[in-house]
Design an enzyme around this catalytic site. Structure first.
Site, PDB file in Angstrom:
ATOM      1  N   ILE A  90       0.827  -1.199   0.000  1.00  0.00           N
ATOM      2  CA  ILE A  90       0.000   0.000   0.000  1.00  0.00           C
ATOM      3  C   ILE A  90       0.864   1.253   0.000  1.00  0.00           C
ATOM      4  CG2 ILE A  90      -0.184   0.052   2.520  1.00  0.00           C
ATOM      5  CD1 ILE A  90      -2.853   1.111  -0.058  1.00  0.00           C
ATOM      6  N   ARG A 111      12.332  -3.538   8.473  1.00  0.00           N
ATOM      7  CA  ARG A 111      13.050  -4.417   9.403  1.00  0.00           C
ATOM      8  C   ARG A 111      14.401  -4.851   8.861  1.00  0.00           C
ATOM      9  NH1 ARG A 111       8.417  -8.764  10.342  1.00  0.00           N
ATOM     10  NH2 ARG A 111       8.228  -8.345   8.097  1.00  0.00           N
ATOM     11  N   TYR A 146      12.214   0.347  12.653  1.00  0.00           N
ATOM     12  CA  TYR A 146      11.162   1.329  12.902  1.00  0.00           C
ATOM     13  C   TYR A 146      11.618   2.351  13.948  1.00  0.00           C
ATOM     14  CZ  TYR A 146       8.401  -2.384  10.692  1.00  0.00           C
ATOM     15  OH  TYR A 146       7.933  -3.346   9.837  1.00  0.00           O
ATOM     16  N   HIS A 186      -0.725  -2.468  15.032  1.00  0.00           N
ATOM     17  CA  HIS A 186      -1.162  -1.079  14.938  1.00  0.00           C
ATOM     18  C   HIS A 186      -1.048  -0.327  16.261  1.00  0.00           C
ATOM     19  CE1 HIS A 186      -3.712  -1.321  10.988  1.00  0.00           C
ATOM     20  NE2 HIS A 186      -2.433  -1.576  10.807  1.00  0.00           N
ATOM     21  N   LYS A 223      -6.420   1.505   8.410  1.00  0.00           N
ATOM     22  CA  LYS A 223      -7.563   0.760   8.913  1.00  0.00           C
ATOM     23  C   LYS A 223      -7.208  -0.735   9.012  1.00  0.00           C
ATOM     24  CE  LYS A 223      -8.184  -1.516   5.069  1.00  0.00           C
ATOM     25  NZ  LYS A 223      -8.070  -2.992   5.058  1.00  0.00           N
ATOM     26  N   ARG A 230      -3.837 -11.100   5.133  1.00  0.00           N
ATOM     27  CA  ARG A 230      -5.240 -10.901   5.492  1.00  0.00           C
ATOM     28  C   ARG A 230      -5.905 -12.177   5.974  1.00  0.00           C
ATOM     29  NH1 ARG A 230      -6.392  -7.822  -0.084  1.00  0.00           N
ATOM     30  NH2 ARG A 230      -4.684  -9.223  -0.642  1.00  0.00           N
ATOM     31  N   ASP A 245     -10.317  -6.837   8.249  1.00  0.00           N
ATOM     32  CA  ASP A 245      -9.682  -6.246   7.072  1.00  0.00           C
ATOM     33  C   ASP A 245     -10.690  -5.579   6.141  1.00  0.00           C
ATOM     34  OD1 ASP A 245      -7.134  -6.020   5.411  1.00  0.00           O
ATOM     35  OD2 ASP A 245      -8.510  -6.951   3.989  1.00  0.00           O
TER      36      ASP A 245
END
Length: 349
Positions: free
Chosen positions: A14, A36, A57, A78, A96, A163, A175
């Site tokens: 994405i 990573r 991160y 998240h 989301k 997913r 999802d």
């Protein structure tokens, strides 16, 4: 305004769409990617045109040249990384579904308040003029009194896909269901009671998650809503908004690529353009991924960050959203109706 400098946690697919979207925005710059693995992060950053990359991160979060962080990590990560980014002094736009539970969503906003930073859930379609038009038509009585909302989102992904991986927060209700639930809430309010049935995923890694789910929601003012989601069906993107005097049909409700919505009333069907004046500069004709929706979302977040204003969708919306999605999942597991906790937005709690 000075563009907001964005960093991205993850080298997820994405991110390529988001990077393309931000290239056309004067208000948001993607300046760094964190992964990573340092080599992979560098290759990814070069590929999408981000100037900097980091091999962890934490390294990205420690960088002073980043104002805000986009979190498109697996759902199970998240809350942890949203909180860590906020504690590092960064604003956050988290993909989301924002959180698995209402408690996790509230924890993120507690961290945002403590840090004096903004936190936003990334349901990009809600900022698009297509969605704004649908909301206006309903509010203006174009279909009479709202009576029913029907939504669907199905895709076909193989076992082993993120997913369909329970440990990473997979499952159709999380999802995909988040889109349908958010549209129902946006148009009809906070559900009073939900009913749901599911088919469990039997693939390795997907055990315990829902492969398919269908739900009925009872809403205020005698409004009913239904939605279905699946991870092993052909692609379906559907939204119908039915009133006592007409119906609105949205052919591409989540990616917003058609450029119109259909209004049926008095035996006549009209196609209404979503951006007749060109105010949003839509480019959907040349954009199969619809970077427009992400550009508009990031510009809304960037304006709120730069100007210190309240985002259109904030704490109450995110907490209510997580509560309703969780209630749907509980109803499916219990095979009986579940009443979500009262709306935070309504009670002000």
């Amino acid at each position: 305004m000075t563009p907001v400098r964005w960093g991205m946690l993850s080298t997820a697919g994405i991110g390529r769409v988001v990077a393309a979207a931000l290239k056309t925005s004067p208000h948001a710059d993607l300046v760094a990617v964190g992964g990573r693995d340092a080599d992979r992060a560098r290759r990814y950053a070069d590929d999408i045109g981000a100037p900097a990359s980091f091999g962890s991160y934490d390294e990205l979060l420690a960088h002073d040249g980043i104002d805000a962080v986009y979190v498109p990590l697996p759902v199970s990560m998240h809350t942890e990384w949203t909180v860590r980014a906020l504690e590092a002094g960064k604003h956050v736009l988290c993909e989301k579904p924002f959180a698995v539970t209402a408690a996790d969503a509230a924890r993120c906003f507690d961290a945002a308040e403590a840090a004096g930073k903004l936190c936003v859930e990334g349901l990009m379609y809600r900022h698009h003029p297509q969605t704004l038009l649908v909301r206006k038509l309903v509010a203006d009585g174009a279909i009479g009194r709202l009576a029913h909302v029907r939504a669907a989102l199905t895709v076909d992904v193989l076992p082993g896909d993120i997913r369909r991986t329970t440990a990473l927060g997979g499952g159709a209700s999380l999802d995909l269901g988040c889109y349908c639930v958010s549209a129902i809430r946006l148009l009809a309010g906070h559900p009073l009671r939900v009913h749901a049935s599911r088919v469990l995923d039997r693939a390795e890694g997907g055990e315990g998650a829902d492969l398919r789910l269908a739900a009925t929601l009872e809403l205020p003012d005698d409004v009913l809503a239904q939605f279905d989601v699946a991870l092993d069906f052909p692609r379906r993107d559907e939204l119908e908004v039915i009133g006592t005097e007409g119906k609105i049909t949205v052919r591409d409700p989540w990616l917003c690529r058609t450029g119109y919505v259909e209004l049926e009333r008095d035996g006549e069907t009209r196609r209404l353009p979503v951006d007749p004046d060109g105010a949003f500069g839509l480019t959907f004709a040349d954009d199969p991924d619809n970077a427009d929706a992400y550009r508009i979302e990031f510009e809304a977040a960037s304006h709120a960050i730069a100007q210190g204003t309240t985002p259109l969708f904030g704490r109450a919306d995110a907490v209510d959203q997580a509560e309703v999605v969780d209630a749907v999942r509980r109803a499916a597991a219990l095979r009986g109706p579940v009443a979500p906790a009262p709306s935070v937005a309504a009670t002000g709690q």
